[in-house]
Scaffold this motif. Structure first.
Motif, mmCIF file in Angstrom:
data_model
loop_
_atom_site.group_PDB
_atom_site.id
_atom_site.type_symbol
_atom_site.label_atom_id
_atom_site.label_comp_id
_atom_site.label_asym_id
_atom_site.label_seq_id
_atom_site.Cartn_x
_atom_site.Cartn_y
_atom_site.Cartn_z
ATOM 1 N N ASP A 1 88.011 42.911 -49.057
ATOM 2 C CA ASP A 1 87.618 41.590 -48.561
ATOM 3 C C ASP A 1 86.841 40.876 -49.669
ATOM 4 O O ASP A 1 85.769 41.354 -50.097
ATOM 5 N N GLN B 1 79.353 38.571 -51.216
ATOM 6 C CA GLN B 1 78.049 38.785 -50.569
ATOM 7 C C GLN B 1 77.290 39.937 -51.229
ATOM 8 O O GLN B 1 76.072 39.852 -51.442
ATOM 9 N N VAL B 2 78.029 41.029 -51.555
ATOM 10 C CA VAL B 2 77.403 42.201 -52.204
ATOM 11 C C VAL B 2 76.859 41.815 -53.580
ATOM 12 O O VAL B 2 75.722 42.180 -53.922
ATOM 13 N N GLU C 1 85.866 45.067 -54.624
ATOM 14 C CA GLU C 1 86.843 44.367 -53.780
ATOM 15 C C GLU C 1 87.951 45.326 -53.312
ATOM 16 O O GLU C 1 88.429 45.238 -52.173
ATOM 17 N N TYR D 1 80.260 52.622 -47.643
ATOM 18 C CA TYR D 1 78.887 52.547 -48.180
ATOM 19 C C TYR D 1 78.676 53.626 -49.243
ATOM 20 O O TYR D 1 78.135 53.365 -50.319
ATOM 21 N N LEU E 1 86.299 47.441 -50.457
ATOM 22 C CA LEU E 1 86.032 46.668 -49.225
ATOM 23 C C LEU E 1 87.282 45.993 -48.680
ATOM 24 O O LEU E 1 87.403 45.792 -47.462
ATOM 25 N N LYS F 1 83.183 39.563 -48.536
ATOM 26 C CA LYS F 1 82.157 40.620 -48.528
ATOM 27 C C LYS F 1 81.764 41.020 -49.949
ATOM 28 O O LYS F 1 80.596 41.298 -50.223
ATOM 29 N N THR F 2 82.751 41.027 -50.850
ATOM 30 C CA THR F 2 82.478 41.376 -52.255
ATOM 31 C C THR F 2 81.500 40.375 -52.862
ATOM 32 O O THR F 2 80.548 40.768 -53.560
ATOM 33 N N ILE G 1 75.356 44.523 -45.053
ATOM 34 C CA ILE G 1 76.668 43.931 -45.352
ATOM 35 C C ILE G 1 77.789 44.905 -45.005
ATOM 36 O O ILE G 1 78.796 44.530 -44.408
ATOM 37 N N VAL G 2 77.622 46.196 -45.374
ATOM 38 C CA VAL G 2 78.668 47.220 -45.194
ATOM 39 C C VAL G 2 78.258 48.156 -44.061
ATOM 40 O O VAL G 2 77.263 48.877 -44.173
#
Length: 493
Positions: free
Chosen positions: A238, A244-245, A233, A211, A236, A241-242, A204-205
């Protein structure tokens, strides 16, 4: 034929008179060997006068003048005092080691000077036996004076502008390259270590710094709270993406880890973060240094590529001495010598390949644009090295020229002539200088006007005070007079 010899040493000036002259047989080995023998050399020459330097600073000033071929006031007065006046019967000719100094002495004092092999031989003998020819000196005095003057002379010559030193650029770019390698190695180790616990995070990252920050923040994936989600958040930047993590953490396939493992991963991630932060600060430092030392080169080709060229050349001065053909393949020496050995094609570019211009050029024009860019880099480095007042005007103009050349290769649009571009830059610089001068003059005028107004105001105030004082005195006198008259009238009655 010189009948006097001037010798400059670390202790002072010495004037020797020639007693024996052997110009014809000067090249003979026997005559040259006689210079080495003090008993024989002492018959050829005698000390006329010696004047020591007043202090170490005085010695340094005189040595600087001699190295530049200037006849100093001390030397001038010494020669005027001790050299006899030239006449028809006895012509005075002074032997001097330096040709430039001989010319300036001749101009200043109107004394005939010589600087040839005969004078050099005599100075060689004087240098060898100088300590014994002057009785005031003790053993080792000359060596101490030479050592002290040598250190101060070298120190004065090596002095530089602190803001324009290229050694710091060489060290900074070397450290930057080393940090890039180290950060990459450590970040990969951090990813590999933490991926045993949270393998999905690596996909993801992609950024190493992000990371490492997430690994330090999340620690154990099963303990993600809403507060930690907000912090994720922030790192990142975003929200997708947050999410997704967080989803990946809830459904992760990774193994569980103990508290001691978490502590070690957190400690290592902190090191990676600190290294990336230091790398950013170092890059900013390099950019500021490049703008001070080589503003035109950094404007033309970029700070990092410019710094790499300076580092590879050894210094900005060395880079400025290189021809454009050398700058073009700087950094591709191995490929060049391999091509020469195998009789293959030589490389078209070296370090300048990292410039954006070569990447934008077509496959056919890469060699042509690299040659043109190397030519401009060579000019920019010379301007930066030898210009007294640093400016990036030339670099910006040359960057525009490279852009125009790229357009010419693509569309055939004719670029401007180099002479016209340089003339326009010089006009801009001269106009700026005029503006600065005008501002200075206007400031001075303004200051002068302010002072004039101030002085007028002070004069007016003084005048008003004087008038008030006079009025007061007159009033007092009148009152006294009236009192006196009243008194006299009373007495009469």
């Amino acid at each position: 034929m010189s009948n006097y010899v001037l010798y400059e040493c670390a202790s002072g000036y010495a004037l020797f008179e020639r007693i024996m002259n052997e110009d014809i047989g000067q090249e003979l080995e026997e005559v040259q060997q006689a210079v080495l023998d003090l008993s024989k050399f002492g018959k050829m020459i005698t000390l006329k006068s010696f004047i020591p330097f007043k202090s170490a600073t005085n010695a340094l000033e005189n040595m600087n003048d001699i190295s530049e071929g200037i006849c100093s006031d001390d030397l001038k007065s010494f020669l005027e005092l001790n050299l006899p006046k030239s006449s028809k019967k006895s012509k005075v000719v002074l032997g001097v080691s330096e040709k430039n100094l001989a010319g300036t002495i001749k101009e200043a004092l109107n004394i005939e000077c010589e600087s040839n092999s005969v004078v050099s031989e005599f100075i060689r003998g004087i240098r060898l036996h100088f300590e014994k020819l002057i009785k005031q000196f003790k053993e080792g005095d000359i060596e101490k004076a030479q050592l002290g003057l040598g250190h101060s002379y070298s120190r004065a010559k090596v002095k530089f502008n602190v803001n324009r030193v290229d050694n710091m650029i060489i060290q900074a770019i070397s450290l930057l390259d080393q940090l890039d390698k180290d950060i990459n190695t450590f970040a990969m180790r951090c990813r590999e270590w933490y991926s045993w616990h949270f393998p999905e995070l690596g996909k993801i990252v992609a950024d190493h710094a992000q990371y490492a920050k997430l690994a330090k923040l999340i620690k154990n994936k099963s303990n993600i709270t809403p507060e930690i989600a907000n912090q994720i958040e922030e790192i990142l930047g975003d929200s997708i993406k947050t999410k997704q993590v967080i989803d990946a953490a809830n459904a992760s396939m990774g193994t569980d880890i103990s508290e001691i493992d978490v502590l070690n991963i957190e400690s290592f991630a902190s090191r990676v973060i600190s290294l990336t932060d230091y790398r950013k600060r170092l890059y900013e430092y390099l950019v500021s240094k490049m703008h001070n030392v080589a503003p035109n080169l950094s404007s033309l080709i970029g700070e990092v590529v410019g710094a790499r060229l300076i580092s590879h050349a050894g210094s900005l001065t060395n880079l400025s001495k290189y021809p454009a053909s050398t700058v073009q393949i700087l950094g591709a020496e191995k490929a060049l010598f391999r091509a020469l050995k195998t009789k293959g094609n030589t490389p078209k570019y070296g370090l300048i390949f990292h410039s954006s211009f070569i990447g934008r050029a077509g496959a056919k024009n890469k060699g042509r644009i690299s040659r043109f860019l190397a030519n401009k880099c060579s000019i920019a480095s010379r301007v930066d090295c030898f210009m007294d007042v640093p400016t990036n005007k030339f670099g910006e103009a040359m960057r525009e020229q490279v852009e125009e050349r790229l357009k010419f290769y693509e569309s055939g649009e004719a670029p401007r002539r180099n002479a016209d571009v340089m003339d326009s830059v010089m006009k801009d610089i001269n106009a700026e200088d005029d503006d600065v001068e005008e501002k200075v003059v206007s400031k001075k005028r303004k200051a002068g006007d302010d002072e004039e107004k101030k002085s007028k105001k002070q004069k007016k105030e003084k005048k008003e005070k004087k008038e008030k004082k006079e009025k007061k005195e007159k009033k007092e006198k009148k009152e006294k007079k009236d009192k006196k008259e009243k008194k006299e009238k009373k007495e009469k009655k």
